[in-house]
Design a protein around this motif. Structure first.
Motif, PDB file in Angstrom:
ATOM      1  N   GLU A   1       0.817  -1.209  -0.093  1.00  0.00           N
ATOM      2  CA  GLU A   1       0.159  -0.076  -0.013  1.00  0.00           C
ATOM      3  C   GLU A   1       0.798   1.427  -0.056  1.00  0.00           C
ATOM      4  O   GLU A   1       0.641   2.367  -0.913  1.00  0.00           O
ATOM      5  CB  GLU A   1      -1.023   0.028   1.224  1.00  0.00           C
ATOM      6  CG  GLU A   1      -1.917  -1.046   1.190  1.00  0.00           C
ATOM      7  CD  GLU A   1      -1.472  -2.460   1.707  1.00  0.00           C
ATOM      8  OE1 GLU A   1      -0.434  -2.579   1.928  1.00  0.00           O
ATOM      9  OE2 GLU A   1      -2.382  -3.287   1.776  1.00  0.00           O
ATOM     10  N   LYS A   2       1.955   1.237   0.745  1.00  0.00           N
ATOM     11  CA  LYS A   2       2.790   2.469   0.960  1.00  0.00           C
ATOM     12  C   LYS A   2       3.611   2.704  -0.317  1.00  0.00           C
ATOM     13  O   LYS A   2       3.947   3.628  -0.734  1.00  0.00           O
ATOM     14  CB  LYS A   2       3.737   2.207   1.934  1.00  0.00           C
ATOM     15  CG  LYS A   2       2.900   2.335   3.294  1.00  0.00           C
ATOM     16  CD  LYS A   2       3.861   2.357   4.512  1.00  0.00           C
ATOM     17  CE  LYS A   2       3.101   2.414   5.781  1.00  0.00           C
ATOM     18  NZ  LYS A   2       4.000   2.355   6.949  1.00  0.00           N
ATOM     19  N   VAL A   3       3.742   1.726  -1.040  1.00  0.00           N
ATOM     20  CA  VAL A   3       4.780   1.527  -2.403  1.00  0.00           C
ATOM     21  C   VAL A   3       3.725   2.285  -3.643  1.00  0.00           C
ATOM     22  O   VAL A   3       4.138   3.026  -4.346  1.00  0.00           O
ATOM     23  CB  VAL A   3       5.395   0.432  -2.868  1.00  0.00           C
ATOM     24  CG1 VAL A   3       5.956   0.444  -4.247  1.00  0.00           C
ATOM     25  CG2 VAL A   3       6.477  -0.058  -1.837  1.00  0.00           C
TER      26      VAL A   3
ATOM     27  N   ALA B   1       7.834  -5.556 -18.270  1.00  0.00           N
ATOM     28  CA  ALA B   1       9.278  -5.131 -17.899  1.00  0.00           C
ATOM     29  C   ALA B   1       9.278  -3.571 -18.225  1.00  0.00           C
ATOM     30  O   ALA B   1       8.920  -2.837 -19.209  1.00  0.00           O
ATOM     31  CB  ALA B   1       9.841  -5.937 -18.961  1.00  0.00           C
ATOM     32  N   GLY B   2      10.243  -2.975 -17.589  1.00  0.00           N
ATOM     33  CA  GLY B   2      10.679  -1.523 -17.898  1.00  0.00           C
ATOM     34  C   GLY B   2      10.042  -0.711 -16.900  1.00  0.00           C
ATOM     35  O   GLY B   2      10.369   0.557 -17.107  1.00  0.00           O
ATOM     36  N   ILE B   3       9.162  -0.887 -16.141  1.00  0.00           N
ATOM     37  CA  ILE B   3       8.628   0.234 -15.262  1.00  0.00           C
ATOM     38  C   ILE B   3       9.371   0.623 -14.229  1.00  0.00           C
ATOM     39  O   ILE B   3      10.048  -0.575 -13.439  1.00  0.00           O
ATOM     40  CB  ILE B   3       7.153  -0.548 -14.764  1.00  0.00           C
ATOM     41  CG1 ILE B   3       6.304  -0.974 -15.918  1.00  0.00           C
ATOM     42  CG2 ILE B   3       6.522   0.584 -13.758  1.00  0.00           C
ATOM     43  CD1 ILE B   3       5.865   0.040 -16.881  1.00  0.00           C
ATOM     44  N   LYS B   4       9.781   1.735 -14.006  1.00  0.00           N
ATOM     45  CA  LYS B   4      10.414   2.185 -12.798  1.00  0.00           C
ATOM     46  C   LYS B   4       9.353   2.322 -11.552  1.00  0.00           C
ATOM     47  O   LYS B   4       8.697   2.848 -11.559  1.00  0.00           O
ATOM     48  CB  LYS B   4      11.011   3.478 -13.167  1.00  0.00           C
ATOM     49  CG  LYS B   4      12.011   3.397 -14.387  1.00  0.00           C
ATOM     50  CD  LYS B   4      13.184   3.066 -14.348  1.00  0.00           C
ATOM     51  CE  LYS B   4      14.146   3.319 -15.254  1.00  0.00           C
ATOM     52  NZ  LYS B   4      15.093   2.275 -15.512  1.00  0.00           N
ATOM     53  N   ILE B   5       9.731   1.888 -10.586  1.00  0.00           N
ATOM     54  CA  ILE B   5       9.123   1.746  -9.206  1.00  0.00           C
ATOM     55  C   ILE B   5      10.059   2.306  -8.197  1.00  0.00           C
ATOM     56  O   ILE B   5      11.272   1.784  -7.776  1.00  0.00           O
ATOM     57  CB  ILE B   5       8.662   0.471  -8.990  1.00  0.00           C
ATOM     58  CG1 ILE B   5       7.797  -0.095  -9.833  1.00  0.00           C
ATOM     59  CG2 ILE B   5       7.848   0.401  -7.326  1.00  0.00           C
ATOM     60  CD1 ILE B   5       7.377  -1.531  -9.697  1.00  0.00           C
ATOM     61  N   PHE B   6       9.691   3.585  -7.461  1.00  0.00           N
ATOM     62  CA  PHE B   6      10.345   4.195  -6.398  1.00  0.00           C
ATOM     63  C   PHE B   6       9.932   3.388  -5.033  1.00  0.00           C
ATOM     64  O   PHE B   6       8.868   3.234  -4.664  1.00  0.00           O
ATOM     65  CB  PHE B   6       9.980   5.399  -6.384  1.00  0.00           C
ATOM     66  CG  PHE B   6      10.323   6.055  -4.990  1.00  0.00           C
ATOM     67  CD1 PHE B   6      11.786   6.342  -4.860  1.00  0.00           C
ATOM     68  CD2 PHE B   6       9.748   6.678  -4.087  1.00  0.00           C
ATOM     69  CE1 PHE B   6      12.342   6.861  -3.616  1.00  0.00           C
ATOM     70  CE2 PHE B   6       9.996   7.089  -2.934  1.00  0.00           C
ATOM     71  CZ  PHE B   6      11.446   7.269  -2.712  1.00  0.00           C
ATOM     72  N   LEU B   7      10.952   2.866  -4.549  1.00  0.00           N
ATOM     73  CA  LEU B   7      10.928   1.952  -3.381  1.00  0.00           C
ATOM     74  C   LEU B   7      11.349   2.823  -2.140  1.00  0.00           C
ATOM     75  O   LEU B   7      12.392   2.983  -1.891  1.00  0.00           O
ATOM     76  CB  LEU B   7      11.495   0.533  -3.143  1.00  0.00           C
ATOM     77  CG  LEU B   7      11.109  -0.311  -4.310  1.00  0.00           C
ATOM     78  CD1 LEU B   7      12.167  -1.517  -4.246  1.00  0.00           C
ATOM     79  CD2 LEU B   7       9.738  -0.743  -4.080  1.00  0.00           C
ATOM     80  N   PRO B   8      10.304   3.392  -1.287  1.00  0.00           N
ATOM     81  CA  PRO B   8      10.835   4.547  -0.372  1.00  0.00           C
ATOM     82  C   PRO B   8      11.302   3.720   0.950  1.00  0.00           C
ATOM     83  O   PRO B   8      10.839   2.404   1.085  1.00  0.00           O
ATOM     84  CB  PRO B   8       9.372   5.017  -0.103  1.00  0.00           C
ATOM     85  CG  PRO B   8       8.320   3.966  -0.381  1.00  0.00           C
ATOM     86  CD  PRO B   8       8.943   3.247  -1.590  1.00  0.00           C
TER      87      PRO B   8
END
Length: 67
Positions: A27-29, A45-52
């Motif tokens: 949920e936070k991501v 493939a290729g999706i950028k995900i910010f992992l806080p």
């Protein structure tokens, strides 16, 4: 950290790999990456995900009344 997906990645698995847990982390991501909602459960493939950085709540100190 920025994670780049590979074909077939799922957000709960990414959270499990990175944080070691999924409960409340997915949920936070998602809140930090609102664009992920348009892809569904299985990410391409290729999706950028910010992992806080997610701080764990401090556990309460346990007190032993009798030892």
């Amino acid at each position: 950290m920025i994670y780049t997906t590979i074909e077939g990645d799922m957000l709960d698995y990414i959270c499990w790999k990175y944080y070691g847990k999924t409960s409340n982390y997915v949920e936070k991501v998602l809140a930090a990456n609102t664009h992920l909602a348009e892809y569904g459960a299985i990410l391409p493939a290729g999706i950028k995900i910010f992992l806080p950085v997610i701080d764990e709540p401090k556990s309460l100190q346990k007190i032993k009344l009798w030892q």
